[in-house]
Enzyme design. Structure first.
Site, short mmCIF file in Angstrom:
data_model
loop_
_atom_site.label_atom_id
_atom_site.label_comp_id
_atom_site.label_asym_id
_atom_site.label_seq_id
_atom_site.Cartn_x
_atom_site.Cartn_y
_atom_site.Cartn_z
N ASP A 9 0.78 -1.20 -0.13
CA ASP A 9 -0.06 -0.11 0.02
C ASP A 9 0.87 1.31 -0.03
O ASP A 9 2.08 1.19 -0.07
CB ASP A 9 -0.84 0.07 1.31
CG ASP A 9 -2.31 0.62 0.87
OD1 ASP A 9 -2.35 1.69 0.17
OD2 ASP A 9 -3.47 0.05 1.31
N GLU A 64 -12.03 2.11 -7.67
CA GLU A 64 -12.53 2.12 -8.96
C GLU A 64 -12.38 3.29 -9.77
O GLU A 64 -13.20 4.12 -10.30
CB GLU A 64 -14.08 1.87 -8.78
CG GLU A 64 -14.56 0.54 -8.32
CD GLU A 64 -14.14 -0.76 -9.58
OE1 GLU A 64 -14.96 -0.95 -10.25
OE2 GLU A 64 -12.83 -1.12 -9.59
N LYS A 69 -5.82 2.87 -12.16
CA LYS A 69 -5.48 1.32 -12.38
C LYS A 69 -4.35 1.21 -13.53
O LYS A 69 -3.31 0.63 -13.34
CB LYS A 69 -6.67 0.55 -12.47
CG LYS A 69 -7.53 0.31 -11.40
CD LYS A 69 -8.91 -0.53 -11.84
CE LYS A 69 -9.83 -0.43 -10.50
NZ LYS A 69 -9.38 -1.17 -9.43
N SER A 91 -14.83 -4.11 -9.82
CA SER A 91 -16.28 -4.60 -9.75
C SER A 91 -17.15 -4.17 -10.89
O SER A 91 -18.35 -4.74 -10.94
CB SER A 91 -16.97 -4.18 -8.29
OG SER A 91 -17.04 -2.63 -8.34
N HIS A 112 -12.64 -10.83 -9.22
CA HIS A 112 -13.74 -9.98 -8.39
C HIS A 112 -14.34 -10.70 -7.16
O HIS A 112 -15.05 -11.36 -7.29
CB HIS A 112 -14.83 -9.65 -9.14
CG HIS A 112 -15.80 -8.54 -8.42
ND1 HIS A 112 -17.11 -8.57 -8.84
CD2 HIS A 112 -15.47 -7.71 -7.52
CE1 HIS A 112 -17.80 -7.86 -8.15
NE2 HIS A 112 -16.86 -7.10 -7.10
N GLU A 124 -15.77 -13.85 -9.26
CA GLU A 124 -15.83 -13.68 -10.56
C GLU A 124 -14.56 -13.67 -11.26
O GLU A 124 -13.75 -12.71 -10.88
CB GLU A 124 -16.73 -12.54 -11.06
CG GLU A 124 -18.42 -12.59 -10.59
CD GLU A 124 -19.02 -11.25 -11.14
OE1 GLU A 124 -20.21 -11.36 -11.32
OE2 GLU A 124 -18.36 -10.09 -10.80
N ASN A 162 -22.86 -7.80 -10.08
CA ASN A 162 -23.27 -6.08 -9.83
C ASN A 162 -24.32 -5.70 -11.12
O ASN A 162 -25.31 -4.70 -10.72
CB ASN A 162 -22.11 -5.29 -9.94
CG ASN A 162 -21.46 -5.39 -8.66
OD1 ASN A 162 -22.16 -5.58 -7.58
ND2 ASN A 162 -20.12 -4.98 -8.73
#
Length: 352
Positions: A9, A64, A69, A91, A112, A124, A162
């Site tokens: 992190d 997200e 990313k 997600s 996921h 997933e 989702n």
């Protein structure tokens, strides 16, 4: 499960709480003396990310945002081993939007996980058209090795769970705007067999997550987003994790008033049939390979009333023609968000 894991992190202060949560979890679960300490020895704080060079699987689980990313992947990919897979815990973002800057987009998969991860069995496993078969196979094998149920999905907005959940949550918000009490909406869902109602579920997932994912899917499919929670999100009321959202939360439990008044006669169908309709669309589009996998994924990923067998089995037992006619009635009464998917005829014939 026997793996050595490094946890990266932005700072030690951000890694330390995660390791402490892991320690408490291991100590609670360990039944053999020394087992918790053995597990902790295999979980390593790694702020500098030295573990990237050795890893067979690198899982990105940041917020997200596709650009963020991609920026992270630009730092990770040059340091990864040949043959190692790069997995995103996204997600809702399609892999194609994430793979563009990769030198080797064939190594990118989606893994996921669902919260709370320790209790939710489903993962997933997402592939794009660029994902190499060996990367997909490795992702499926890894998921099984950590004792989870892998659900293969094709990259598409919202994937399976989702995409099916958001119309349910959004319809609950629309019903609330019409004056139906939160507790009444939740009671209708739990009476149907859901483990918790959509209002409590939205708070549990996080209103910020619901709003973000809902906007992505609204843009992709031209449907309403759960904008009713935008003001709460703006004020920091995010649901369970902040102690308050649509409900107040104490000691990890929602404080619910008694259900007030009767529900509209069509509310159960307004909540449930959009999920069924979306399941038909997912099957028609080939996002998931077959109806049994769709049903299993929705049961294990969202808690859809298990005794009903999943949304597609529910449609079969109620009768496809009956459900289709009901969707048309709801469309005439409430608008295009209830428009039946083109796949209903093929589903009724057994061709899906």
């Amino acid at each position: 499960r026997g793996f050595t894991v490094t946890r990266q992190d932005r700072s030690t202060e951000l890694v330390a709480p995660a390791l402490e949560r892991a320690r408490a979890f291991f100590e609670k679960r360990a039944r053999v003396p020394g087992k918790a300490a053995e597990a902790m020895a295999r979980l390593v704080a790694d702020v500098e990310g030295h573990g990237v060079e050795k890893a067979d699987v690198v899982i990105e689980a940041i917020f997200e945002d596709a650009a963020a990313k991609r920026d992270l992947y630009a730092q990770l990919e040059p340091r990864m081993r040949p043959g190692a897979i790069l997995a995103s815990n996204t997600s809702s973002i399609m892999l194609e939007d994430l793979a563009g800057a990769l030198a080797d987009p064939g190594r990118l998969v989606g893994l996921h996980f669902f919260n709370p991860v320790a209790q939710m069995p489903l993962v997933e496993v997402i592939e794009s058209a660029q994902t190499r078969p060996e990367a997909r196979a490795a992702a499926l094998a890894f998921t099984r090795a950590i004792d989870k149920l892998p659900l293969p999905c094709r990259s598409a907005p919202g994937f399976l769970v989702n995409r099916i959940l958001m119309p349910y949550l959004t319809e609950a918000m629309l019903a609330a705007q019409e004056g139906v009490a939160f507790a009444t909406i939740d009671r209708v869902a739990t009476d149907f067999g859901m483990p918790m109602g959509p209002i409590e579920l939205a708070d549990t997932v996080g209103l910020d997550v619901c709003l973000h994912v809902g906007r992505i899917l609204a843009s992709a499919f031209g449907r309403p987003a759960p904008e009713a929670v935008a003001e709460l999100v703006q004020s920091g009321k995010l649901g369970r994790k902040s102690g308050g959202g649509l409900y107040e939360w104490r000691d990890g439990k929602a404080v619910k008033p008694a259900a007030i008044g009767s529900a509209p006669e069509d509310l159960e169908d307004r909540l449930m049939l959009p999920m069924v309709n979306e399941a038909i669309a997912i099957l028609r589009e080939g996002v998931v390979a077959d109806a049994d996998l769709v049903d299993a994924g929705v049961i294990f990923g969202s808690g859809f009333a298990p005794f009903r067998g999943g949304p597609l089995q529910y449609a079969k037992s109620r009768g496809p023609a009956v459900v289709l006619e009901r969707l048309r009635e709801l469309e005439a009464r409430h608008g295009a968000r209830f428009r039946p998917d083109p796949g209903w005829d093929a589903f009724a014939r057994g061709a899906l």
